[in-house]
Design an enzyme around this catalytic site. Structure first.
Site, short mmCIF file in Angstrom:
data_model
loop_
_atom_site.label_atom_id
_atom_site.label_comp_id
_atom_site.label_asym_id
_atom_site.label_seq_id
_atom_site.Cartn_x
_atom_site.Cartn_y
_atom_site.Cartn_z
N CYS A 1 -29.58 -2.50 34.09
CA CYS A 1 -30.55 -1.69 33.32
C CYS A 1 -29.99 -0.33 32.90
O CYS A 1 -30.67 0.41 32.19
CB CYS A 1 -31.85 -1.51 34.09
SG CYS A 1 -31.74 -0.37 35.48
N CYS B 1 -21.91 7.01 46.78
CA CYS B 1 -22.87 8.02 47.21
C CYS B 1 -24.11 7.86 46.34
O CYS B 1 -24.09 8.21 45.15
CB CYS B 1 -22.23 9.40 47.03
SG CYS B 1 -23.26 10.76 47.57
FE FE Z 1 -31.24 -1.54 37.40
#
Ligand code: FE
Length: 130
Positions: A97, A118
């Protein structure tokens, strides 16, 4: 997942999730809900549900953000150069996405991959293993 408008993301996400995931924000250190999570399970993208990190690769980095030495599958995240804030860093985004997850550093555990993903707690959901 490529054509979700900012307006639709705002409906789908909380204001805090929107700030981190869609505007490259960062959790304040040591505040995120998964920093000290030691349960076994799977971390997924909070925006789209894409599987990202297995708890088995989570380690104590002392950084204040959830840290992983590997991704569940290389194709599930995208790593790209980020020159913001006067630093040269590698940004980690969800390959599905495009949402911002965090950054990748090369100071991870040397007996594993040597890498440190991180990642913002706000960018993640957690599904405990049953
Ligand atoms: Fe995503």
């Amino acid at each position: 997942m490529q054509n979700i408008s900012n307006e639709d993301w705002k409906k789908k996400l909380s204001p805090e999730q929107y700030r981190i995931l869609r505007e490259n924000g960062t959790d304040a250190p040591f505040t995120g809900q998964y920093v000290n999570n030691h349960e076994a399970g799977m971390y997924t993208c909070a925006a789209c549900g894409n599987e990202l990190f297995d708890s088995e690769t989570k380690f104590e980095s002392g950084s204040g953000w959830p840290s992983f030495y590997d991704v569940i599958s290389k194709g599930n995240v995208k790593v790209s150069e980020d020159g913001s804030h006067g630093m040269k860093r590698l940004e980690v985004t969800c390959a599905n996405c495009g949402s911002h997850l965090g950054h990748l550093f090369d100071d991870g555990p040397r007996d594993k991959t040597g890498q440190r993903y991180c990642i913002n707690s706000t960018s993640l959901n957690f599904k405990a293993k049953k």
